[in-house]
Design a protein around this motif. Structure first.
Motif, PDB file in Angstrom:
ATOM      1  N   THR A  15       7.423  -1.213  -8.513  1.00 55.95           N
ATOM      2  CA  THR A  15       6.321  -1.558  -7.607  1.00 55.95           C
ATOM      3  C   THR A  15       5.353  -2.512  -8.282  1.00 55.95           C
ATOM      4  O   THR A  15       4.889  -3.475  -7.664  1.00 55.95           O
ATOM      5  N   TYR A  17       6.871  -5.973  -8.431  1.00 56.04           N
ATOM      6  CA  TYR A  17       6.910  -6.557  -7.083  1.00 56.04           C
ATOM      7  C   TYR A  17       5.546  -7.083  -6.661  1.00 56.04           C
ATOM      8  O   TYR A  17       5.413  -8.221  -6.209  1.00 56.04           O
ATOM      9  N   VAL A  18       4.507  -6.277  -6.844  1.00 62.69           N
ATOM     10  CA  VAL A  18       3.157  -6.680  -6.433  1.00 62.69           C
ATOM     11  C   VAL A  18       2.641  -7.820  -7.308  1.00 62.69           C
ATOM     12  O   VAL A  18       2.034  -8.776  -6.816  1.00 62.69           O
ATOM     13  N   SER A  19       2.902  -7.754  -8.616  1.00 57.68           N
ATOM     14  CA  SER A  19       2.407  -8.817  -9.495  1.00 57.68           C
ATOM     15  C   SER A  19       3.127 -10.139  -9.236  1.00 57.68           C
ATOM     16  O   SER A  19       2.531 -11.211  -9.362  1.00 57.68           O
ATOM     17  N   ILE A  79       4.200 -11.181  -6.289  1.00 52.57           N
ATOM     18  CA  ILE A  79       3.598 -11.717  -5.061  1.00 52.57           C
ATOM     19  C   ILE A  79       2.240 -12.339  -5.370  1.00 52.57           C
ATOM     20  O   ILE A  79       1.920 -13.438  -4.910  1.00 52.57           O
ATOM     21  N   ALA A  80       1.438 -11.646  -6.198  1.00 52.91           N
ATOM     22  CA  ALA A  80       0.120 -12.175  -6.558  1.00 52.91           C
ATOM     23  C   ALA A  80       0.255 -13.481  -7.341  1.00 52.91           C
ATOM     24  O   ALA A  80      -0.511 -14.429  -7.124  1.00 52.91           O
TER      25      ALA A  80
END
Length: 165
Positions: free
Chosen positions: A77, A80-82, A84-85
């Protein structure tokens, strides 16, 4: 309160209810009679309850199964989030939103200052221009009024440029 005015206080500020001392004996005696008549309060504790209480609590706590803990921030997770950022940050930092500066948007004064600062000669400037840029039609179409010429000469020329030495 002021320490100097303590001797002037005539009222204590405390009041007793009406007929308090007249009925006090009756209230105390009724409480004593009530305690004498009720010897059994109605609640019983089983024998050995407090001796076995600690052992029962420990066995109940230890018998509970440990639950599975699910982490909110697992490795997948976070990656994945990093990512996108990082993609959004890269999108805003690239110059894709900037419009390309064309030759038409250049200010004349900026070009003149650049040519003066770089010390270009007339031959170097002429080599950059093609024959299409120097068409005679581009220069003939302009309608110069005497007033515009005078304003240009007054604003852009010095007296030293006009006087021959």
């Amino acid at each position: 309160m002021d320490k100097n005015n303590l001797h002037n206080i005539k009222k204590t500020g405390f009041k007793t209810p009406k007929d308090y001392f007249a009925n006090l004996d009756d209230v105390i005696l009724s409480e004593i009679k009530l305690k004498e008549t009720i010897k059994n309060p109605g609640f019983n504790v089983p024998k050995g309850y407090f001796e076995a209480l600690e052992k029962r609590i420990i066995t109940n706590v230890s018998e509970q199964e440990s639950s599975k803990v699910i982490s909110l921030f697992n490795k997948r997770t976070v990656i994945y989030v990093s990512s996108i950022a990082a993609a959004i940050l890269l999108l805003f930092n690239l110059s894709i939103f900037n419009k390309d500066a064309g030759w038409n948007k250049l200010d004349t004064e900026t070009v003149e200052n650049y040519i003066i600062a770089e010390d270009y000669g007339s031959y170097e400037i002429a080599s950059l221009l093609s024959e299409e840029d120097l068409k005679e039609e581009d220069f003939i179409d302009y309608n110069f009024d005497n007033e515009n010429i005078e304003n240009y000469l007054l604003n852009n020329l010095d007296i030293g440029d006009l006087v021959n030495e």
